[in-house]
Design a protein around this motif. Structure first.
Motif, PDB file in Angstrom:
ATOM      1  N   LYS A 198       4.978  -1.108  -1.578  1.00 40.74           N
ATOM      2  CA  LYS A 198       3.832  -0.250  -1.262  1.00 40.74           C
ATOM      3  C   LYS A 198       2.556  -1.077  -1.130  1.00 40.74           C
ATOM      4  CE  LYS A 198       5.894   3.681  -3.673  1.00 40.74           C
ATOM      5  NZ  LYS A 198       5.716   4.676  -4.766  1.00 40.74           N
ATOM      6  N   ASN A 199       2.630  -2.106  -0.315  1.00 41.18           N
ATOM      7  CA  ASN A 199       1.486  -2.987  -0.125  1.00 41.18           C
ATOM      8  C   ASN A 199       0.295  -2.224   0.437  1.00 41.18           C
ATOM      9  OD1 ASN A 199       2.681  -5.431  -1.028  1.00 41.18           O
ATOM     10  ND2 ASN A 199       3.737  -5.648   0.940  1.00 41.18           N
ATOM     11  N   THR A 200      -0.887  -2.620  -0.014  1.00 38.91           N
ATOM     12  CA  THR A 200      -2.111  -1.940   0.372  1.00 38.91           C
ATOM     13  C   THR A 200      -3.106  -2.912   0.958  1.00 38.91           C
ATOM     14  OG1 THR A 200      -3.083  -2.192  -1.839  1.00 38.91           O
ATOM     15  CG2 THR A 200      -1.812  -0.192  -1.417  1.00 38.91           C
ATOM     16  N   ASP A 201      -4.031  -2.372   1.735  1.00 46.05           N
ATOM     17  CA  ASP A 201      -5.139  -3.147   2.247  1.00 46.05           C
ATOM     18  C   ASP A 201      -6.320  -2.208   2.433  1.00 46.05           C
ATOM     19  OD1 ASP A 201      -5.366  -5.770   4.828  1.00 46.05           O
ATOM     20  OD2 ASP A 201      -6.483  -5.421   2.981  1.00 46.05           O
ATOM     21  N   TYR A 202      -7.530  -2.778   2.404  1.00 47.04           N
ATOM     22  CA  TYR A 202      -8.750  -2.007   2.439  1.00 47.04           C
ATOM     23  C   TYR A 202      -9.785  -2.675   3.319  1.00 47.04           C
ATOM     24  CZ  TYR A 202      -6.751  -0.102  -1.867  1.00 47.04           C
ATOM     25  OH  TYR A 202      -5.915   0.473  -2.791  1.00 47.04           O
ATOM     26  N   THR A 203     -10.646  -1.864   3.889  1.00 47.96           N
ATOM     27  CA  THR A 203     -11.823  -2.417   4.518  1.00 47.96           C
ATOM     28  C   THR A 203     -12.721  -3.016   3.443  1.00 47.96           C
ATOM     29  OG1 THR A 203     -13.549  -1.939   6.163  1.00 47.96           O
ATOM     30  CG2 THR A 203     -13.232  -0.327   4.416  1.00 47.96           C
ATOM     31  N   ASP A 204     -13.539  -3.988   3.827  1.00 49.81           N
ATOM     32  CA  ASP A 204     -14.305  -4.741   2.836  1.00 49.81           C
ATOM     33  C   ASP A 204     -15.159  -3.837   1.954  1.00 49.81           C
ATOM     34  OD1 ASP A 204     -14.945  -7.761   4.824  1.00 49.81           O
ATOM     35  OD2 ASP A 204     -13.244  -7.162   3.587  1.00 49.81           O
ATOM     36  N   SER A 205     -15.792  -2.852   2.541  1.00 47.71           N
ATOM     37  CA  SER A 205     -16.685  -1.995   1.772  1.00 47.71           C
ATOM     38  C   SER A 205     -15.943  -1.132   0.752  1.00 47.71           C
ATOM     39  CB  SER A 205     -17.507  -1.103   2.702  1.00 47.71           C
ATOM     40  OG  SER A 205     -16.678  -0.193   3.405  1.00 47.71           O
ATOM     41  N   ALA A 206     -14.640  -0.981   0.925  1.00 48.88           N
ATOM     42  CA  ALA A 206     -13.848  -0.162   0.014  1.00 48.88           C
ATOM     43  C   ALA A 206     -13.232  -0.958  -1.124  1.00 48.88           C
ATOM     44  CB  ALA A 206     -12.740   0.553   0.787  1.00 48.88           C
TER      45      ALA A 206
END
Length: 122
Positions: free
Chosen positions: A57-65
């Motif tokens: 369940k790998n995740t990634d986010y925008t920088d501001s998040a």
């Protein structure tokens, strides 16, 4: 046939928290990467977070998040969540759930929920 239904939005003061939910149907949910976007009028829709369908369940986010928002999923409930913390007025937007599938008919598409409004005030 694919339906994504967001909930949990509302109005909060800066520094507050909200937990958004997206209930999915019509997807092979455990095989579907899930995404949260947000949109402010006059601006392009922005990808906020993604959680993969892989076993980890790998995740990634925008920088501001990063460091403030957490995406998670419950495959048994076919639901994806977005925990919003340390909110600022810049986070004010309509938040949308999105997936490219596959659907239960093994079709790839571009599936969207109706959105849920998040308003952050000073």
């Amino acid at each position: 046939q694919v339906q994504l239904v967001e909930s949990g939005g509302g109005s909060v003061q800066a520094g507050g928290s909200l937990r958004l939910s997206c209930a999915a149907s019509g997807l092979i949910f455990s095989s579907s990467d899930m995404r949260w976007y947000r949109q402010t009028p006059g601006k392009p829709r922005e990808l906020v977070a993604i959680i993969a369908a892989d076993a980890d369940k790998n995740t990634d986010y925008t920088d501001s998040a990063k460091g403030r928002f957490t995406i998670s999923r419950d495959n048994a409930k076919e639901t994806v969540f977005l925990q919003l913390t340390k909110l600022t007025p810049e986070d004010t937007a309509i938040y949308y759930c999105n997936s490219r599938g596959p659907s239960t008919h093994w079709e790839r598409g571009d599936y969207w929920g109706q959105g849920t409004q998040v308003t952050v005030s000073w």
